[in-house]
Motif scaffolding. Structure first.
Motif, PDB file in Angstrom:
ATOM      1  N   HIS A  96      28.712 -27.202 -23.555  1.00 34.61           N
ATOM      2  CA  HIS A  96      29.781 -27.753 -24.398  1.00 34.61           C
ATOM      3  C   HIS A  96      29.598 -29.236 -24.714  1.00 34.61           C
ATOM      4  CE1 HIS A  96      33.278 -24.892 -25.049  1.00 34.61           C
ATOM      5  NE2 HIS A  96      32.275 -24.144 -24.636  1.00 34.61           N
ATOM      6  N   PRO A  97      29.327 -30.099 -23.724  1.00 33.38           N
ATOM      7  CA  PRO A  97      29.181 -31.529 -24.070  1.00 33.38           C
ATOM      8  C   PRO A  97      28.027 -31.810 -25.035  1.00 33.38           C
ATOM      9  CG  PRO A  97      29.355 -31.245 -21.688  1.00 33.38           C
ATOM     10  CD  PRO A  97      29.242 -29.882 -22.280  1.00 33.38           C
ATOM     11  N   VAL A  98      26.931 -31.088 -24.899  1.00 39.88           N
ATOM     12  CA  VAL A  98      25.776 -31.314 -25.777  1.00 39.88           C
ATOM     13  C   VAL A  98      26.084 -30.834 -27.192  1.00 39.88           C
ATOM     14  CG1 VAL A  98      23.321 -30.858 -26.132  1.00 39.88           C
ATOM     15  CG2 VAL A  98      24.212 -31.123 -23.820  1.00 39.88           C
ATOM     16  N   VAL A  99      26.719 -29.667 -27.310  1.00 41.91           N
ATOM     17  CA  VAL A  99      27.097 -29.160 -28.635  1.00 41.91           C
ATOM     18  C   VAL A  99      28.122 -30.103 -29.266  1.00 41.91           C
ATOM     19  CG1 VAL A  99      28.147 -27.240 -29.896  1.00 41.91           C
ATOM     20  CG2 VAL A  99      26.529 -26.765 -28.057  1.00 41.91           C
ATOM     21  N   ALA A 100      29.067 -30.603 -28.461  1.00 44.87           N
ATOM     22  CA  ALA A 100      30.065 -31.555 -28.978  1.00 44.87           C
ATOM     23  C   ALA A 100      29.398 -32.841 -29.471  1.00 44.87           C
ATOM     24  CB  ALA A 100      31.099 -31.875 -27.897  1.00 44.87           C
ATOM     25  N   GLU A 101      28.420 -33.345 -28.725  1.00 41.55           N
ATOM     26  CA  GLU A 101      27.678 -34.550 -29.162  1.00 41.55           C
ATOM     27  C   GLU A 101      26.970 -34.280 -30.485  1.00 41.55           C
ATOM     28  OE1 GLU A 101      24.895 -36.510 -26.474  1.00 41.55           O
ATOM     29  OE2 GLU A 101      26.137 -35.816 -24.795  1.00 41.55           O
ATOM     30  N   ALA A 102      26.342 -33.101 -30.595  1.00 39.44           N
ATOM     31  CA  ALA A 102      25.610 -32.756 -31.825  1.00 39.44           C
ATOM     32  C   ALA A 102      26.548 -32.692 -33.018  1.00 39.44           C
ATOM     33  CB  ALA A 102      24.891 -31.416 -31.633  1.00 39.44           C
ATOM     34  N   ILE A 103      27.720 -32.086 -32.831  1.00 41.67           N
ATOM     35  CA  ILE A 103      28.701 -31.994 -33.916  1.00 41.67           C
ATOM     36  C   ILE A 103      29.250 -33.370 -34.251  1.00 41.67           C
ATOM     37  CG2 ILE A 103      30.988 -31.086 -34.524  1.00 41.67           C
ATOM     38  CD1 ILE A 103      30.222 -28.582 -32.833  1.00 41.67           C
ATOM     39  N   THR A 104      29.513 -34.178 -33.235  1.00 40.08           N
ATOM     40  CA  THR A 104      30.006 -35.547 -33.463  1.00 40.08           C
ATOM     41  C   THR A 104      29.013 -36.331 -34.296  1.00 40.08           C
ATOM     42  OG1 THR A 104      31.245 -35.550 -31.384  1.00 40.08           O
ATOM     43  CG2 THR A 104      30.719 -37.695 -32.347  1.00 40.08           C
ATOM     44  N   GLU A 105      27.726 -36.235 -33.923  1.00 41.25           N
ATOM     45  CA  GLU A 105      26.693 -36.997 -34.630  1.00 41.25           C
ATOM     46  C   GLU A 105      26.615 -36.623 -36.108  1.00 41.25           C
ATOM     47  OE1 GLU A 105      22.153 -38.005 -33.699  1.00 41.25           O
ATOM     48  OE2 GLU A 105      22.453 -35.928 -34.395  1.00 41.25           O
ATOM     49  N   GLY A 150      19.076 -21.771 -17.738  1.00 36.85           N
ATOM     50  CA  GLY A 150      20.184 -21.036 -17.149  1.00 36.85           C
ATOM     51  C   GLY A 150      21.499 -21.799 -17.151  1.00 36.85           C
ATOM     52  N   ALA A 151      21.674 -22.679 -18.115  1.00 39.43           N
ATOM     53  CA  ALA A 151      22.896 -23.484 -18.197  1.00 39.43           C
ATOM     54  C   ALA A 151      24.124 -22.610 -18.407  1.00 39.43           C
ATOM     55  CB  ALA A 151      22.785 -24.483 -19.351  1.00 39.43           C
ATOM     56  N   THR A 152      25.251 -23.135 -17.953  1.00 37.64           N
ATOM     57  CA  THR A 152      26.529 -22.452 -18.144  1.00 37.64           C
ATOM     58  C   THR A 152      27.183 -22.983 -19.418  1.00 37.64           C
ATOM     59  OG1 THR A 152      27.784 -24.126 -16.944  1.00 37.64           O
ATOM     60  CG2 THR A 152      26.847 -22.299 -15.641  1.00 37.64           C
ATOM     61  N   GLU A 153      28.287 -22.353 -19.785  1.00 37.55           N
ATOM     62  CA  GLU A 153      29.079 -22.821 -20.925  1.00 37.55           C
ATOM     63  C   GLU A 153      29.481 -24.273 -20.717  1.00 37.55           C
ATOM     64  OE1 GLU A 153      30.504 -21.108 -24.281  1.00 37.55           O
ATOM     65  OE2 GLU A 153      28.757 -20.359 -23.300  1.00 37.55           O
ATOM     66  N   ASP A 154      29.911 -24.605 -19.501  1.00 39.05           N
ATOM     67  CA  ASP A 154      30.342 -25.978 -19.206  1.00 39.05           C
ATOM     68  C   ASP A 154      29.208 -26.984 -19.375  1.00 39.05           C
ATOM     69  OD1 ASP A 154      32.904 -25.090 -18.674  1.00 39.05           O
ATOM     70  OD2 ASP A 154      32.570 -24.955 -16.500  1.00 39.05           O
ATOM     71  N   ASP A 155      27.974 -26.565 -19.134  1.00 39.72           N
ATOM     72  CA  ASP A 155      26.816 -27.444 -19.327  1.00 39.72           C
ATOM     73  C   ASP A 155      26.517 -27.645 -20.813  1.00 39.72           C
ATOM     74  OD1 ASP A 155      26.433 -27.484 -16.536  1.00 39.72           O
ATOM     75  OD2 ASP A 155      25.097 -25.743 -16.613  1.00 39.72           O
ATOM     76  N   VAL A 193      29.352 -19.833 -26.496  1.00 41.80           N
ATOM     77  CA  VAL A 193      28.183 -20.590 -26.966  1.00 41.80           C
ATOM     78  C   VAL A 193      26.905 -19.812 -26.653  1.00 41.80           C
ATOM     79  CG1 VAL A 193      26.852 -22.726 -26.700  1.00 41.80           C
ATOM     80  CG2 VAL A 193      29.348 -22.824 -26.806  1.00 41.80           C
ATOM     81  N   LEU A 194      26.796 -19.288 -25.442  1.00 43.00           N
ATOM     82  CA  LEU A 194      25.604 -18.523 -25.073  1.00 43.00           C
ATOM     83  C   LEU A 194      25.487 -17.247 -25.904  1.00 43.00           C
ATOM     84  CD1 LEU A 194      25.757 -19.062 -21.227  1.00 43.00           C
ATOM     85  CD2 LEU A 194      23.984 -19.911 -22.771  1.00 43.00           C
TER      86      LEU A 194
END
Length: 195
Positions: free
Chosen positions: A159-168, A152-157, A15-16
């Protein structure tokens, strides 16, 4: 950091990396390509401090001086990767800032991802599976993603936001169907963003 530590340091996640690639696509001029011009560019960004640049790249001050003088021209893979990454992270900051501002306030971004998507929803009969999805991300989510990246977020930080965006946008079509559906993705095979 020792050579052993640098060789085994964690790489940026997919993602980064995808966010960095998206920013590079908005450049209006190509970034410097040769080791000497990259070193010169970074030297000016380091406020003409050889020591600061050497620390940033993980090399000796003498190495920086040799590249700047043109005595060395072919960096090893690790230094080449650092030069490219650092140069591109500093290149055309106003162009990048404009693209990020526009995406987070009005235009949003497109995402294309191939990953395993699993679902959480009452009464859902759609089992998780590998999917390739291309969908827009709203400016609200773009703003959250870019703020996390800058912090400075990690991949784990991320993933949930990108998943929410795709879900929406993809699965619930902006809240018009599948109320309460939550999609998570894992095992990302590829991901690309476009401003």
């Amino acid at each position: 950091m020792s050579d052993h530590e640098q060789q085994h340091a964690p790489r940026r996640g997919k993602v980064l990396e995808a966010l960095a690639r998206a920013e590079r696509k908005v450049f209006t001029r190509p970034a410097p390509k040769s080791a000497k011009t990259q070193m010169e560019f970074l030297y000016t960004r380091a406020k003409r401090s050889t020591k600061a640049l050497a620390e940033r790249l993980g090399v000796s001050t003498r190495t920086v001086q040799r590249y700047r003088a043109g005595k060395l021209t072919k960096p090893q893979k690790r230094l080449q990767a650092a030069l490219v990454e650092e140069t591109e992270s500093e290149w055309q900051p106003q162009v990048r800032a404009h693209a990020r501002q526009q995406a987070s306030t009005s235009s949003g971004m497109m995402v294309e991802v191939t990953a395993y998507f699993g679902f959480t929803c009452s009464g859902s009969s759609d089992d998780g599976r590998i999917r390739t999805i291309t969908t827009p991300i709203s400016p609200t989510y773009v703003k959250r993603i870019l703020e996390l990246q800058e912090a400075g977020a990690t991949e784990d930080d991320l993933h949930p936001v990108v998943a929410e965006a795709i879900t929406e946008s993809y699965f619930t079509e902006w809240g018009t169907r599948a109320d309460g559906l939550r999609a998570d993705f894992a095992h990302v095979q590829s991901i690309d963003f476009r401003f």
